[in-house]
Write a protein that holds these residues in place. Structure first.
Motif, PDB file in Angstrom:
ATOM      1  N   GLY A  61     -83.297  24.269  -6.819  1.00 26.31           N
ATOM      2  CA  GLY A  61     -83.119  23.386  -7.957  1.00 26.31           C
ATOM      3  C   GLY A  61     -84.266  23.457  -8.936  1.00 26.31           C
ATOM      4  O   GLY A  61     -85.171  24.285  -8.812  1.00 26.31           O
ATOM      5  N   PHE A  62     -84.193  22.538  -9.899  1.00 27.91           N
ATOM      6  CA  PHE A  62     -85.110  22.538 -11.029  1.00 27.91           C
ATOM      7  C   PHE A  62     -85.623  21.133 -11.281  1.00 27.91           C
ATOM      8  O   PHE A  62     -84.857  20.169 -11.314  1.00 27.91           O
ATOM      9  N   ASP A  63     -86.929  21.048 -11.513  1.00 28.95           N
ATOM     10  CA  ASP A  63     -87.579  19.776 -11.783  1.00 28.95           C
ATOM     11  C   ASP A  63     -87.948  19.686 -13.258  1.00 28.95           C
ATOM     12  O   ASP A  63     -88.334  20.679 -13.868  1.00 28.95           O
ATOM     13  N   SER A  64     -87.839  18.479 -13.796  1.00 21.40           N
ATOM     14  CA  SER A  64     -88.283  18.145 -15.149  1.00 21.40           C
ATOM     15  C   SER A  64     -87.369  18.670 -16.240  1.00 21.40           C
ATOM     16  O   SER A  64     -87.814  19.002 -17.337  1.00 21.40           O
ATOM     17  N   LEU A  65     -86.070  18.719 -15.951  1.00 21.43           N
ATOM     18  CA  LEU A  65     -85.094  19.108 -16.956  1.00 21.43           C
ATOM     19  C   LEU A  65     -85.185  18.154 -18.147  1.00 21.43           C
ATOM     20  O   LEU A  65     -85.088  16.941 -17.987  1.00 21.43           O
ATOM     21  N   CYS A  66     -85.379  18.710 -19.322  1.00 17.26           N
ATOM     22  CA  CYS A  66     -85.526  17.912 -20.547  1.00 17.26           C
ATOM     23  C   CYS A  66     -84.354  18.147 -21.490  1.00 17.26           C
ATOM     24  O   CYS A  66     -84.116  19.280 -21.900  1.00 17.26           O
ATOM     25  N   PRO A  67     -83.678  17.079 -21.858  1.00 17.32           N
ATOM     26  CA  PRO A  67     -82.659  17.216 -22.895  1.00 17.32           C
ATOM     27  C   PRO A  67     -83.312  17.308 -24.272  1.00 17.32           C
ATOM     28  O   PRO A  67     -84.536  17.167 -24.392  1.00 17.32           O
ATOM     29  N   PRO A  68     -82.519  17.528 -25.319  1.00 18.90           N
ATOM     30  CA  PRO A  68     -83.080  17.586 -26.666  1.00 18.90           C
ATOM     31  C   PRO A  68     -83.829  16.294 -27.000  1.00 18.90           C
ATOM     32  O   PRO A  68     -83.454  15.230 -26.523  1.00 18.90           O
TER      33      PRO A  68
END
Length: 152
Positions: A61-68
């Motif tokens: 998985g992935f940490d710190s996914l940022c939306p716009p």
């Protein structure tokens, strides 16, 4: 186990990622698999250009996914692009959390949760950090939404 790196289409192309970063950031360390631990990669940049590469990556998985506007992909879009088997940690843009009021925060967080096709393997958090000056009322609003959300 979390590895930290700075993939973002603001600093590299998908071809550059494939040539220089993909092997090191998607190779599950041997210390993780035998112990049934997760291998998470910190990625808080603009990631939508790398959807194919990230879907195929061996990370859990992935940490710190940022939306716009900090990032460029919403949690629901990441889930659709990267698959139901990946852990996604993030979903709330730090700058938005700092500038919204409590009512806007409730609506924002509810929308993030509502748009997820599945909440399995999803950890709602800010994408990377909570900025200094974020109103405490906004943090309480997030906690309130999470406590009262009709989990599916």
């Amino acid at each position: 186990m979390i590895d930290y790196e700075n993939t973002s289409s603001t600093v590299m192309s998908p071809a550059f990622y494939r040539q220089y970063s993909e092997t090191s950031s998607t190779s599950t360390p041997t210390s993780v698999t035998p112990r049934n631990k997760l291998f998470i990669t910190h990625m808080c940049g603009k990631l939508s250009a790398f959807n194919a590469e990230l879907r195929q990556g061996r990370q859990d998985g992935f940490d710190s996914l940022c939306p716009p506007t900090t990032g460029d992909i919403w949690a629901c879009e990441a889930r659709a692009a990267w698959g139901d088997d990946k852990v996604i940690i993030g979903g709330v843009e730090p700058a938005a959390l700092a500038r919204m009021d409590a009512s806007e925060t409730r609506a924002y967080v509810t929308r993030v949760l509502d748009q997820m096709p599945t909440l399995r393997r999803f950890v709602l958090s800010t994408g990377d950090a909570t900025p200094y000056g974020t109103p405490v009322e906004n943090l309480r609003a997030v906690a309130d939404v999470v406590a009262n959300y009709p989990w599916k």
